[in-house]
Design a protein around this motif. Structure first.
Motif, PDB file in Angstrom:
ATOM      1  N   GLU A 172      39.733  34.096  23.313  1.00 61.30           N
ATOM      2  CA  GLU A 172      38.525  34.241  24.129  1.00 61.30           C
ATOM      3  C   GLU A 172      38.748  35.049  25.392  1.00 61.30           C
ATOM      4  O   GLU A 172      37.891  35.843  25.779  1.00 61.30           O
ATOM      5  CB  GLU A 172      37.972  32.851  24.524  1.00 61.30           C
ATOM      6  N   THR A 173      39.877  34.851  26.036  1.00 59.93           N
ATOM      7  CA  THR A 173      40.042  35.392  27.386  1.00 59.93           C
ATOM      8  C   THR A 173      41.461  35.885  27.641  1.00 59.93           C
ATOM      9  O   THR A 173      42.435  35.210  27.298  1.00 59.93           O
ATOM     10  CB  THR A 173      39.703  34.310  28.437  1.00 59.93           C
ATOM     11  N   LEU A 174      41.539  37.059  28.268  1.00 59.51           N
ATOM     12  CA  LEU A 174      42.784  37.513  28.880  1.00 59.51           C
ATOM     13  C   LEU A 174      42.635  37.320  30.374  1.00 59.51           C
ATOM     14  O   LEU A 174      41.714  37.866  30.984  1.00 59.51           O
ATOM     15  CB  LEU A 174      43.047  38.985  28.556  1.00 59.51           C
ATOM     16  N   ALA A 175      43.509  36.534  30.969  1.00 59.94           N
ATOM     17  CA  ALA A 175      43.508  36.299  32.414  1.00 59.94           C
ATOM     18  C   ALA A 175      44.816  36.813  32.984  1.00 59.94           C
ATOM     19  O   ALA A 175      45.897  36.518  32.442  1.00 59.94           O
ATOM     20  CB  ALA A 175      43.350  34.805  32.713  1.00 59.94           C
ATOM     21  N   VAL A 176      44.724  37.588  34.063  1.00 64.15           N
ATOM     22  CA  VAL A 176      45.927  38.140  34.694  1.00 64.15           C
ATOM     23  C   VAL A 176      45.816  37.998  36.202  1.00 64.15           C
ATOM     24  O   VAL A 176      44.722  37.932  36.760  1.00 64.15           O
ATOM     25  CB  VAL A 176      46.147  39.624  34.319  1.00 64.15           C
ATOM     26  N   TRP A 177      46.970  38.002  36.849  1.00 56.81           N
ATOM     27  CA  TRP A 177      47.053  37.849  38.301  1.00 56.81           C
ATOM     28  C   TRP A 177      47.656  39.101  38.903  1.00 56.81           C
ATOM     29  O   TRP A 177      48.738  39.539  38.493  1.00 56.81           O
ATOM     30  CB  TRP A 177      47.905  36.643  38.637  1.00 56.81           C
ATOM     31  N   MET A 178      46.955  39.708  39.871  1.00 51.77           N
ATOM     32  CA  MET A 178      47.498  40.817  40.643  1.00 51.77           C
ATOM     33  C   MET A 178      47.902  40.270  42.002  1.00 51.77           C
ATOM     34  O   MET A 178      47.056  39.884  42.813  1.00 51.77           O
ATOM     35  CB  MET A 178      46.494  41.952  40.791  1.00 51.77           C
ATOM     36  N   GLY A 184      45.965  42.525  51.301  1.00 52.17           N
ATOM     37  CA  GLY A 184      45.125  41.335  51.298  1.00 52.17           C
ATOM     38  C   GLY A 184      45.595  40.327  50.274  1.00 52.17           C
ATOM     39  O   GLY A 184      46.722  40.375  49.770  1.00 52.17           O
ATOM     40  N   THR A 185      44.713  39.389  49.973  1.00 53.06           N
ATOM     41  CA  THR A 185      45.040  38.335  49.013  1.00 53.06           C
ATOM     42  C   THR A 185      45.034  38.902  47.604  1.00 53.06           C
ATOM     43  O   THR A 185      44.526  39.990  47.353  1.00 53.06           O
ATOM     44  CB  THR A 185      44.045  37.178  49.119  1.00 53.06           C
ATOM     45  N   GLY A 186      45.598  38.161  46.671  1.00 53.09           N
ATOM     46  CA  GLY A 186      45.649  38.612  45.285  1.00 53.09           C
ATOM     47  C   GLY A 186      44.309  38.499  44.587  1.00 53.09           C
ATOM     48  O   GLY A 186      43.330  37.991  45.146  1.00 53.09           O
ATOM     49  N   VAL A 187      44.286  38.982  43.347  1.00 54.70           N
ATOM     50  CA  VAL A 187      43.056  38.997  42.546  1.00 54.70           C
ATOM     51  C   VAL A 187      43.359  38.441  41.167  1.00 54.70           C
ATOM     52  O   VAL A 187      44.324  38.861  40.509  1.00 54.70           O
ATOM     53  CB  VAL A 187      42.499  40.428  42.405  1.00 54.70           C
ATOM     54  N   LEU A 188      42.544  37.503  40.716  1.00 50.32           N
ATOM     55  CA  LEU A 188      42.612  36.995  39.355  1.00 50.32           C
ATOM     56  C   LEU A 188      41.571  37.749  38.532  1.00 50.32           C
ATOM     57  O   LEU A 188      40.388  37.772  38.885  1.00 50.32           O
ATOM     58  CB  LEU A 188      42.327  35.494  39.326  1.00 50.32           C
ATOM     59  N   LYS A 189      42.009  38.390  37.443  1.00 49.64           N
ATOM     60  CA  LYS A 189      41.104  39.171  36.603  1.00 49.64           C
ATOM     61  C   LYS A 189      40.952  38.489  35.249  1.00 49.64           C
ATOM     62  O   LYS A 189      41.957  38.112  34.623  1.00 49.64           O
ATOM     63  CB  LYS A 189      41.631  40.591  36.406  1.00 49.64           C
ATOM     64  N   LEU A 190      39.702  38.363  34.805  1.00 52.34           N
ATOM     65  CA  LEU A 190      39.383  37.713  33.543  1.00 52.34           C
ATOM     66  C   LEU A 190      38.624  38.694  32.654  1.00 52.34           C
ATOM     67  O   LEU A 190      37.629  39.283  33.085  1.00 52.34           O
ATOM     68  CB  LEU A 190      38.512  36.477  33.772  1.00 52.34           C
ATOM     69  N   ALA A 191      39.091  38.858  31.431  1.00 52.77           N
ATOM     70  CA  ALA A 191      38.416  39.742  30.476  1.00 52.77           C
ATOM     71  C   ALA A 191      38.179  38.958  29.194  1.00 52.77           C
ATOM     72  O   ALA A 191      39.134  38.584  28.511  1.00 52.77           O
ATOM     73  CB  ALA A 191      39.258  40.978  30.199  1.00 52.77           C
ATOM     74  N   TRP A 223      36.425  39.422  38.287  1.00 54.44           N
ATOM     75  CA  TRP A 223      37.547  39.295  39.209  1.00 54.44           C
ATOM     76  C   TRP A 223      37.226  38.221  40.245  1.00 54.44           C
ATOM     77  O   TRP A 223      36.105  38.135  40.738  1.00 54.44           O
ATOM     78  CB  TRP A 223      37.816  40.615  39.919  1.00 54.44           C
ATOM     79  N   LEU A 224      38.214  37.423  40.595  1.00 55.79           N
ATOM     80  CA  LEU A 224      38.045  36.369  41.596  1.00 55.79           C
ATOM     81  C   LEU A 224      38.810  36.745  42.859  1.00 55.79           C
ATOM     82  O   LEU A 224      39.981  37.149  42.798  1.00 55.79           O
ATOM     83  CB  LEU A 224      38.552  35.030  41.079  1.00 55.79           C
ATOM     84  N   PHE A 225      38.132  36.586  44.004  1.00 56.05           N
ATOM     85  CA  PHE A 225      38.705  36.906  45.305  1.00 56.05           C
ATOM     86  C   PHE A 225      38.726  35.671  46.197  1.00 56.05           C
ATOM     87  O   PHE A 225      37.790  34.859  46.175  1.00 56.05           O
ATOM     88  CB  PHE A 225      37.892  38.005  45.997  1.00 56.05           C
ATOM     89  N   TRP A 226      39.791  35.565  46.984  1.00 55.73           N
ATOM     90  CA  TRP A 226      39.929  34.488  47.953  1.00 55.73           C
ATOM     91  C   TRP A 226      40.177  35.071  49.342  1.00 55.73           C
ATOM     92  O   TRP A 226      40.778  36.133  49.483  1.00 55.73           O
ATOM     93  CB  TRP A 226      41.117  33.588  47.603  1.00 55.73           C
ATOM     94  N   ASP A 227      39.728  34.357  50.357  1.00 50.54           N
ATOM     95  CA  ASP A 227      40.124  34.653  51.723  1.00 50.54           C
ATOM     96  C   ASP A 227      41.480  34.000  51.974  1.00 50.54           C
ATOM     97  O   ASP A 227      41.935  33.156  51.175  1.00 50.54           O
ATOM     98  CB  ASP A 227      39.082  34.114  52.712  1.00 50.54           C
ATOM     99  N   PRO A 228      42.173  34.351  53.065  1.00 49.01           N
ATOM    100  CA  PRO A 228      43.449  33.692  53.372  1.00 49.01           C
ATOM    101  C   PRO A 228      43.302  32.173  53.375  1.00 49.01           C
ATOM    102  O   PRO A 228      42.270  31.628  53.782  1.00 49.01           O
ATOM    103  CB  PRO A 228      43.781  34.233  54.763  1.00 49.01           C
TER     104      PRO A 228
END
Length: 226
Positions: free
Chosen positions: A47-53, A92-99, A108-113
């Protein structure tokens, strides 16, 4: 990523490349890559490829021929001014990418510090093609921001329109992208996956090291699936 069940999936912690093909002609006349981001696999399922940058990841991005950031170029010439690529670090902070399989967008998911969740970002793009070292796609300019209160708004509509005027996207393709955006909005309104899946509470394994950008980041391999 149609047909990827025929191939071995990546395991959590594997390093792959998340790449985008460049728009417009290339001096070589061949397909080329102008965005490359080394990422760590979080999940690779049917269903999903999830990766962390990770923060500080060395990436490749397009810039103007003199090194000026693309977004500083006036919109009217942003897609016609000569370009090149350069290496840079993700700040900045990292990004979680979901495809999700076959969807013409990634989320893509973004977080503040301090891991305060900020927003989701729907990046409209070609369904990913998979190869041994990662995935390739083509950005479609138009995007959507989605917030924790479930509100949302279109992003980069001006760039989407300019890309059409500059001949980087046909009107037929633009209609297809708009339709994909409308489908993504329906998922948002229904609060479907991945928005309801709790990914905003995910955290990376602290043992993971930041992946390196390989010397051959721009090579064009044979595809495993399309």
């Amino acid at each position: 990523m149609t047909g990827t069940e025929r191939f071995q999936r990546w395991a959590p912690g594997d390093h792959i490349l998340w790449r985008y093909r460049g728009h417009g002609p290339h001096p070589s006349g061949r397909e080329h890559v102008d965005i490359c981001r080394p990422v760590t696999v979080v999940q690779d399922s049917a269903e999903t490829l999830a990766v962390w940058m990770a923060p500080g990841t060395e990436c490749v991005k397009p810039v103007l021929a003199d090194g000026t950031p693309v977004h500083q170029q006036p919109l009217a010439t942003r897609y016609t001014a000569p370009r090149t690529v350069m290496r840079d670090r993700w700040f900045g902070t990292g990004v979680l990418k979901l495809a999700r399989s076959d969807e013409p967008w990634s989320v893509w998911l973004f977080w503040d510090p301090g891991w305060k969740f900020k927003s989701w970002y729907v990046n409209l793009e070609e369904p990913r093609t998979r190869w041994a070292g990662g995935i390739d796609s083509e950005d479609h300019f138009l995007d959507i921001s989605v917030y924790p209160d479930r509100s949302w708004l279109w992003r980069d509509e001006d760039e989407f329109a300019e890309a059409q005027r500059a001949g980087l996207m046909s009107h037929r393709k633009a209609r297809r992208v708009r339709a994909a955006g409308a489908a993504a909005v329906e998922v948002i309104r229904a609060w479907g996956p991945p928005f309801a899946d709790g990914w905003e509470h995910w955290r990376p394994d602290p043992r993971w090291r930041v992946p390196e950008l390989p010397a051959d980041w721009g090579s064009v391999p044979a595809r495993l699936a399309s």
